[in-house]
Write a protein that holds these residues in place. Structure first.
Motif, short mmCIF file in Angstrom:
data_model
loop_
_atom_site.label_atom_id
_atom_site.label_comp_id
_atom_site.label_asym_id
_atom_site.label_seq_id
_atom_site.Cartn_x
_atom_site.Cartn_y
_atom_site.Cartn_z
N ASN A 58 0.83 -1.21 0.00
CA ASN A 58 0.00 0.00 0.00
C ASN A 58 0.85 1.25 0.00
N MET A 59 1.97 1.24 0.73
CA MET A 59 2.87 2.39 0.73
C MET A 59 3.49 2.61 -0.65
N VAL A 60 3.79 1.50 -1.33
CA VAL A 60 4.30 1.60 -2.71
C VAL A 60 3.25 2.24 -3.62
N LEU A 61 1.99 1.83 -3.45
CA LEU A 61 0.90 2.38 -4.26
C LEU A 61 0.67 3.85 -3.94
N ILE A 62 0.83 4.23 -2.68
CA ILE A 62 0.69 5.64 -2.29
C ILE A 62 1.79 6.47 -2.94
N ALA A 63 3.03 5.95 -2.92
CA ALA A 63 4.13 6.65 -3.59
C ALA A 63 3.85 6.75 -5.09
N GLY A 64 3.27 5.70 -5.65
CA GLY A 64 2.92 5.71 -7.07
C GLY A 64 1.88 6.77 -7.40
N GLN A 65 0.96 7.01 -6.48
CA GLN A 65 -0.05 8.05 -6.69
C GLN A 65 0.58 9.43 -6.76
N PHE A 66 1.53 9.69 -5.86
CA PHE A 66 2.23 10.98 -5.89
C PHE A 66 2.99 11.14 -7.20
N TRP A 67 3.55 10.05 -7.71
CA TRP A 67 4.26 10.11 -8.99
C TRP A 67 3.29 10.40 -10.13
N LEU A 68 2.10 9.81 -10.07
CA LEU A 68 1.11 10.00 -11.13
C LEU A 68 0.60 11.44 -11.20
N ILE A 69 0.59 12.15 -10.07
CA ILE A 69 0.08 13.53 -10.06
C ILE A 69 1.23 14.54 -9.94
N ARG A 70 2.44 14.11 -10.25
CA ARG A 70 3.63 14.92 -10.01
C ARG A 70 3.58 16.30 -10.69
N ASP A 71 2.94 16.39 -11.86
CA ASP A 71 2.90 17.67 -12.56
C ASP A 71 1.52 18.33 -12.51
N ARG A 72 0.63 17.78 -11.70
CA ARG A 72 -0.71 18.36 -11.54
C ARG A 72 -1.17 18.23 -10.08
N TYR A 73 -0.21 18.42 -9.19
CA TYR A 73 -0.46 18.24 -7.76
C TYR A 73 -1.38 19.33 -7.21
N THR A 74 -2.36 18.92 -6.41
CA THR A 74 -3.22 19.86 -5.70
C THR A 74 -3.22 19.49 -4.23
N LYS A 75 -3.53 20.45 -3.37
CA LYS A 75 -3.56 20.20 -1.93
C LYS A 75 -4.61 19.14 -1.60
N ARG A 76 -5.74 19.20 -2.30
CA ARG A 76 -6.81 18.23 -2.05
C ARG A 76 -6.34 16.82 -2.36
N ASP A 77 -5.64 16.64 -3.49
CA ASP A 77 -5.12 15.32 -3.83
C ASP A 77 -4.11 14.84 -2.79
N GLY A 78 -3.27 15.76 -2.33
CA GLY A 78 -2.27 15.40 -1.33
C GLY A 78 -2.90 14.90 -0.04
N VAL A 79 -3.93 15.61 0.41
CA VAL A 79 -4.63 15.21 1.63
C VAL A 79 -5.30 13.85 1.44
N GLU A 80 -5.94 13.67 0.27
CA GLU A 80 -6.63 12.41 -0.02
C GLU A 80 -5.66 11.24 -0.02
N ILE A 81 -4.48 11.45 -0.57
CA ILE A 81 -3.49 10.37 -0.64
C ILE A 81 -2.90 10.09 0.74
N LEU A 82 -2.53 11.14 1.47
CA LEU A 82 -1.93 10.94 2.79
C LEU A 82 -2.91 10.31 3.77
N LEU A 83 -4.20 10.57 3.57
CA LEU A 83 -5.22 9.98 4.45
C LEU A 83 -5.24 8.46 4.33
N GLN A 84 -4.71 7.95 3.23
CA GLN A 84 -4.69 6.50 3.04
C GLN A 84 -3.69 5.81 3.96
N VAL A 85 -2.70 6.55 4.46
CA VAL A 85 -1.65 5.94 5.29
C VAL A 85 -2.22 5.35 6.59
N PRO A 86 -2.93 6.13 7.42
CA PRO A 86 -3.47 5.53 8.65
C PRO A 86 -4.49 4.43 8.38
N PHE A 87 -5.31 4.59 7.33
CA PHE A 87 -6.29 3.56 7.03
C PHE A 87 -5.62 2.30 6.49
#
Length: 223
Positions: A58-87
């Protein structure tokens, strides 16, 4: 805030049912789900548990998500992705807990294996519905598919199929490389992949509707 906490509680309950469903399918000895196939093979040949490998992947997939949005990053996407860590941590803990709770469950024959498989598919579907209803977060695999489908302009459902096939293929290659035979991928894997989605749709539209859940809540609370 109180309503938000209730939604997170329902989502967490969904994670527990999803974890139990996966574990029951594993205990059926008829294979495992596509999303857990790689984790299962790795846990079978390392000191790390199925839950631990689930968290790592799951951590690999989370890192992959940040890579996928690397040139279109938004704060909302960042929060949504980081929220996946505790869950992801909670989900992984639920998997190991249920593996421990079912440690003595060994099917005595093919009929019992099929029963465990069916129960696992149903339990997993309940978990998925409980995850969908609150609309507060996504699990890492689904979120990865969502961001990948957006980036490459593909339909979510089709990309999800490719994603699942890729995971199963990696699991097959890993198991062949380690043991020279296929592990974790059997007829139960195909059944779980094909049937669970239909059960989710039925439960979500006919049984576990918002109206039904409100009625259940009123009965329990007396309101």
């Amino acid at each position: 805030m109180k309503n938000l906490m209730k939604r997170y509680a329902v989502f967490s309950l969904g994670l527990y049912f999803l974890a139990m469903g996966i574990v029951l399918i594993v205990r059926s000895a008829l294979g495992t789900t596509p999303i857990s196939s790689v984790n299962y093979v790795l846990s079978s040949h390392t000191p790390l548990t199925l839950g631990t490998w689930t968290f790592i992947i799951n951590m690999v997939l989370i890192a992959g998500q940040f890579w996928l949005i690397r040139d279109r990053y938004t704060k909302r996407d960042g929060v949504e992705i980081l929220l996946q860590v505790p869950f992801s941590f909670l989900f992984s803990a639920f998997i190991d807990l249920n593996m421990w709770l079912t440690s003595e469950v060994v099917p005595s024959g093919y009929a019992m294996s099929v029963m465990l498989l069916g129960t696992g598919c149903l339990t997993q579907a309940v978990g998925v519905v409980l995850e969908i209803k609150p609309r507060v977060a996504m699990m890492s695999a689904e979120a990865f598919v969502k961001y990948a489908s957006v980036r490459y302009g593909k339909e979510f459902g089709r990309f999800k199929v490719w994603f699942d096939v890729t995971l199963v293929s990696i699991a097959v290659i890993l198991s062949l490389a380690i043991t020279s035979h296929i592990e974790g991928v059997r007829e139960g894997s195909v059944v779980a992949a094909c049937v669970t989605g239909y059960i989710v749709t039925f439960l979500n539209t006919r049984v576990m509707t918002r109206a039904t859940l409100r009625k259940m809540k009123s009965v329990v609370t007396g309101h």
